[in-house]
Design a protein around this motif. Structure first.
Motif, PDB file in Angstrom:
ATOM      1  N   UNK A 132       0.834  -1.198   0.000  1.00 21.83           N
ATOM      2  CA  UNK A 132       0.000   0.000   0.000  1.00 21.83           C
ATOM      3  C   UNK A 132       0.874   1.257   0.000  1.00 21.83           C
ATOM      4  N   UNK A 133       1.953   1.243   0.769  1.00 23.60           N
ATOM      5  CA  UNK A 133       2.883   2.371   0.780  1.00 23.60           C
ATOM      6  C   UNK A 133       3.479   2.592  -0.605  1.00 23.60           C
ATOM      7  N   UNK A 134       3.838   1.497  -1.269  1.00 28.57           N
ATOM      8  CA  UNK A 134       4.406   1.600  -2.613  1.00 28.57           C
ATOM      9  C   UNK A 134       3.390   2.217  -3.576  1.00 28.57           C
ATOM     10  N   UNK A 135       2.146   1.779  -3.490  1.00 28.28           N
ATOM     11  CA  UNK A 135       1.094   2.327  -4.362  1.00 28.28           C
ATOM     12  C   UNK A 135       0.969   3.832  -4.158  1.00 28.28           C
ATOM     13  N   UNK A 136       0.904   4.263  -2.909  1.00 28.16           N
ATOM     14  CA  UNK A 136       0.729   5.692  -2.624  1.00 28.16           C
ATOM     15  C   UNK A 136       1.928   6.514  -3.103  1.00 28.16           C
ATOM     16  N   UNK A 137       3.123   5.951  -2.996  1.00 33.55           N
ATOM     17  CA  UNK A 137       4.324   6.673  -3.413  1.00 33.55           C
ATOM     18  C   UNK A 137       4.425   6.801  -4.931  1.00 33.55           C
ATOM     19  N   UNK A 138       3.758   5.882  -5.661  1.00 33.74           N
ATOM     20  CA  UNK A 138       3.853   5.875  -7.118  1.00 33.74           C
ATOM     21  C   UNK A 138       2.493   6.102  -7.778  1.00 33.74           C
ATOM     22  N   UNK A 139       1.543   6.628  -7.036  1.00 33.78           N
ATOM     23  CA  UNK A 139       0.176   6.735  -7.527  1.00 33.78           C
ATOM     24  C   UNK A 139       0.062   7.671  -8.729  1.00 33.78           C
ATOM     25  N   UNK A 140       0.972   8.640  -8.837  1.00 37.87           N
ATOM     26  CA  UNK A 140       0.923   9.567  -9.960  1.00 37.87           C
ATOM     27  C   UNK A 140       2.015   9.273 -10.990  1.00 37.87           C
ATOM     28  N   UNK A 141       2.479   8.017 -11.004  1.00 36.51           N
ATOM     29  CA  UNK A 141       3.491   7.600 -11.976  1.00 36.51           C
ATOM     30  C   UNK A 141       3.155   6.239 -12.527  1.00 36.51           C
ATOM     31  N   UNK A 142       4.135   5.623 -13.148  1.00 33.75           N
ATOM     32  CA  UNK A 142       3.924   4.277 -13.688  1.00 33.75           C
ATOM     33  C   UNK A 142       3.780   3.292 -12.539  1.00 33.75           C
ATOM     34  N   UNK A 143       2.737   2.495 -12.607  1.00 36.52           N
ATOM     35  CA  UNK A 143       2.424   1.588 -11.497  1.00 36.52           C
ATOM     36  C   UNK A 143       1.871   0.301 -12.076  1.00 36.52           C
ATOM     37  N   UNK A 144       2.600  -0.792 -11.920  1.00 37.91           N
ATOM     38  CA  UNK A 144       2.150  -2.075 -12.450  1.00 37.91           C
ATOM     39  C   UNK A 144       1.887  -3.049 -11.306  1.00 37.91           C
ATOM     40  N   UNK A 145       1.054  -4.041 -11.584  1.00 41.67           N
ATOM     41  CA  UNK A 145       0.753  -5.054 -10.576  1.00 41.67           C
ATOM     42  C   UNK A 145       2.006  -5.835 -10.210  1.00 41.67           C
TER      43      UNK A 145
END
Length: 289
Positions: free
Chosen positions: A11-24
């Motif tokens: 979840x921390x990773x998602x929030x840190x990259x929420x406005x960038x490239x984000x893959x499963x």
């Protein structure tokens, strides 16, 4: 617990990259997990897919930026992963019920999908017996249903599929083709991104080549290490509750992970599925983490 720390890191990773490239794949890697296992666990723990969670979080943050800044709509759309203002407007309107431009009007109501957090909860009020078995590859013969777990459609579609197979006599016909076999309900070709998979009602493929088998499909179940659980009670409630406990209690508490292979329900043929004493098994392909 280890799983709690891993989910929190994801979840921390998602929030840190929420406005960038984000893959499963990247999110799963942050949780030190395989992509399939993480997506399956995430869905069973939260009842929302990973892709849907990311989409809702992005639209929540986009709404906040629209309401609180003068940034252009097109810039906010690109920031949160939308290729065009039109695709952003369509998704935004579906989530919030208004257009991005309207979100800037004073007093408008916007919807927020909050950041997830995971908490440890002691249960232990009911034992969960299981065993681990190795099984070589084998083939099955049966009928398939293409189904989705979106909006819990599978929870209604699969019991209806069983009712259709039983009422039409097709289940009995399968049992006659392979009289030594148990009945299988198998989840195949699962795609956690789209939420679609095939559910197959099947028996072991007969050793002899029979003309009657041509009306059915054959699937190869790969060799695997299986975690096997017993569900006791009427179908489908007992089975659905056991599925939930496997993902919400057993997998997080053990060192095992789902391999991404087929999942199986194994039923004794000719038993009454509505008997309170009815017993069937759930087989999950696992590997030791």
């Amino acid at each position: 617990m280890e799983w709690l720390n891993r989910m929190t890191k994801a979840i921390q990773y998602i929030e840190q990259h929420i406005d960038g490239e984000l893959t499963s794949e990247d999110v799963a890697k942050a949780a030190c997990s395989s992509t399939f296992h993480f997506q399956r666990m995430f869905y069973m723990l939260t009842n929302v897919t990973l892709a849907e969670y990311i989409r809702k979080r992005r639209l929540t943050l986009a709404a906040q930026e629209l309401a609180m800044t003068d940034a252009r709509v097109i810039d906010i759309a690109f920031k949160f992963g939308y290729d065009t203002p039109e695709s952003f407007a369509k998704a935004f309107c579906k989530a919030h019920g208004i257009t991005p431009t309207a979100a800037r009007q004073p007093g408008v109501t916007l919807k927020a999908f909050p950041r997830l957090s995971f908490h440890f909860s002691l249960r232990g009020d009911q034992d969960m017996d299981y065993r681990i078995e190795q099984k070589e590859a084998f083939s099955v013969l049966g009928k398939k249903l293409h189904v989705t777990c979106a909006d819990d459609e599978n929870l209604e579609a699969i019991p209806a599929f069983w009712n259709e197979m039983n009422s039409s006599g097709m289940s009995d016909y399968l049992c006659k083709l392979s009289p030594e076999s148990k009945m299988y309900g198998i989840c195949l070709h699962m795609d956690m991104e789209t939420q679609y998979y095939d559910y197959m009602i099947a028996v072991d493929t007969p050793a002899a080549s029979l003309e009657e088998t041509k009306k059915f499909e054959i699937e190869e179940i790969p060799a695997a290490t299986w975690a096997i659980f017993t569900a006791i009670g009427p179908v489908p409630d007992a089975v659905q509750k056991t599925w939930q406990r496997i993902f919400q209690e057993w997998l997080p508490a053990t060192g095992y992970e789902h391999t991404g292979g087929p999942e199986m329900e194994v039923y004794p043929p000719h038993d009454d599925p509505f008997d309170p004493r009815h017993r069937c098994e759930i087989w999950i392909p696992v590997t030791k983490k």
